[in-house]
Design a protein around this motif. Structure first.
Motif, short mmCIF file in Angstrom:
data_model
loop_
_atom_site.label_atom_id
_atom_site.label_comp_id
_atom_site.label_asym_id
_atom_site.label_seq_id
_atom_site.Cartn_x
_atom_site.Cartn_y
_atom_site.Cartn_z
N PRO A 187 0.96 -9.63 28.10
CA PRO A 187 -0.44 -9.44 28.49
C PRO A 187 -0.67 -8.23 29.38
O PRO A 187 -1.82 -7.83 29.60
CB PRO A 187 -0.78 -10.74 29.23
CG PRO A 187 0.53 -11.26 29.72
CD PRO A 187 1.55 -10.84 28.70
N ASP A 188 0.40 -7.63 29.92
CA ASP A 188 0.24 -6.52 30.87
C ASP A 188 0.39 -5.15 30.22
O ASP A 188 0.45 -4.15 30.93
CB ASP A 188 1.26 -6.65 32.00
CG ASP A 188 2.70 -6.55 31.52
OD1 ASP A 188 2.93 -6.64 30.29
OD2 ASP A 188 3.60 -6.39 32.37
N ILE A 189 0.44 -5.07 28.89
CA ILE A 189 0.66 -3.76 28.27
C ILE A 189 -0.58 -2.90 28.28
O ILE A 189 -0.51 -1.69 28.04
CB ILE A 189 1.21 -3.88 26.84
CG1 ILE A 189 0.22 -4.63 25.93
CG2 ILE A 189 2.57 -4.55 26.84
CD1 ILE A 189 0.63 -4.61 24.46
N GLY A 190 -1.74 -3.49 28.52
CA GLY A 190 -2.95 -2.70 28.69
C GLY A 190 -3.64 -2.30 27.41
O GLY A 190 -4.59 -1.52 27.46
N VAL A 191 -3.20 -2.79 26.26
CA VAL A 191 -3.88 -2.49 25.00
C VAL A 191 -4.02 -3.79 24.22
O VAL A 191 -3.27 -4.74 24.40
CB VAL A 191 -3.08 -1.47 24.15
CG1 VAL A 191 -2.98 -0.14 24.86
CG2 VAL A 191 -1.70 -1.99 23.80
N SER A 192 -5.04 -3.81 23.36
CA SER A 192 -5.23 -4.96 22.50
C SER A 192 -4.13 -4.99 21.44
O SER A 192 -3.79 -3.96 20.87
CB SER A 192 -6.60 -4.88 21.82
OG SER A 192 -6.78 -5.94 20.91
N SER A 193 -3.56 -6.15 21.19
CA SER A 193 -2.46 -6.26 20.25
C SER A 193 -2.61 -7.51 19.41
O SER A 193 -2.99 -8.57 19.91
CB SER A 193 -1.12 -6.31 21.00
OG SER A 193 -0.08 -6.74 20.14
N ALA A 194 -2.27 -7.36 18.11
CA ALA A 194 -2.29 -8.52 17.22
C ALA A 194 -1.22 -9.53 17.62
O ALA A 194 -1.27 -10.68 17.20
CB ALA A 194 -2.07 -8.06 15.78
N PHE A 195 -0.25 -9.11 18.44
CA PHE A 195 0.83 -9.99 18.87
C PHE A 195 0.47 -10.78 20.14
O PHE A 195 1.26 -11.60 20.59
CB PHE A 195 2.10 -9.18 19.15
CG PHE A 195 2.77 -8.63 17.92
CD1 PHE A 195 4.01 -9.13 17.50
CD2 PHE A 195 2.21 -7.60 17.19
CE1 PHE A 195 4.64 -8.62 16.38
CE2 PHE A 195 2.83 -7.09 16.07
CZ PHE A 195 4.05 -7.59 15.66
#
Length: 257
Positions: free
Chosen positions: A162-170
């Protein structure tokens, strides 16, 4: 991971296999496993990725650059040469810089060697895309397929945080302690044939080795890597699923790369 000399060899071999397919097939043929794509678009995606990664490594970049549009040659000979040229650009860039050269990547492995391994496994999957569209039953060495499973799980581990800062399908793979296990049954693999996966609020983590899991998926390494990349379905893959089938179905539905 495999030895880097092996990655160089397999990367060139995979590109040559895809180049032959693109040479001998109508490039407007649809690719069912990549909805909306033709073979021409698949080849363009692969060749563009090679050139983009090569630029990052060649310029020792620590930030990403835009991916440039490319034009896939119409002539079959030129098309194959174009695809191989991109692979040689990437391979040469890694050789010159060295696999340990720090460069930008989107994973915690910030090395030039990351791109060789990642692009190899991306290309393996897309070679199977082309073969599946043509009704060809492709093959792959078991240890390379197993490394592809690890590569896919590395992707899930990064993009589920959750901390990667981009929306992700994962992102929906973050969980509350649910566990999965993948087991390759190939006799010649030796160690490293089991992957234990945990879904936590901080994202996915995984390690090699056995683990009591809510669901276990067993089969040949090639079947596992194609299933995890959604090139085969639960109904078409030669695998055994033991335990919580809905948990694995949720994994597949939320790991689209």
């Amino acid at each position: 991971m495999l030895d880097f000399d092996r990655y160089f060899v397999e990367f060139e071999a995979e590109t040559a296999r895809l180049a032959r397919l693109a040479h001998d097939t109508d490039v407007q043929r649809p690719i069912p496993t990549c909805p909306g794509w033709t073979l021409e678009q698949l080849v363009g995606h692969v060749g563009r990725g090679h050139r983009w990664a090569a630029e990052i490594i060649r310029r020792r970049l620590l930030e990403p650059v835009p991916i440039q549009e490319v034009v896939v040659p119409v002539d079959p000979d030129e098309r194959s040469e174009w695809l191989m040229a991109g692979a040689w650009m990437l391979g040469d860039a890694v050789r010159v810089a060295g696999p340990e050269q720090p460069v930008w990547t989107w994973q915690k492995d910030r090395s030039a060697g990351f791109w060789l391994r990642r692009m190899l496994h991306d290309e393996v999957v897309h070679r199977f895309d082309a073969e599946l569209a043509l009704g060809i039953e492709g093959d792959l060495a078991a240890d390379l397929a197993a490394d592809g499973v690890s590569d896919m799980l590395d992707t899930a581990a990064t993009l589920s945080r959750p901390d990667i800062g981009v929306s992700s399908a994962f992102a929906s793979l973050a969980g509350a302690g649910e566990s999965l296990q993948f087991v390759a049954i190939d006799a010649d693999l030796g160690s490293g044939r089991e992957w234990s996966v945990t879904r936590s609020p901080a994202g996915v983590t995984w390690r090699h080795g056995p683990h009591r899991a809510h669901v276990t998926v067993r089969g040949p390494a090639l079947q596992l890597v194609l299933l995890l990349n959604r090139r085969l379905t639960v109904g078409t893959a030669d695998v055994e699923i033991i335990g919580d089938q809905e948990l694995f179905a949720h994994w597949l539905s939320n790991s689209r790369f």
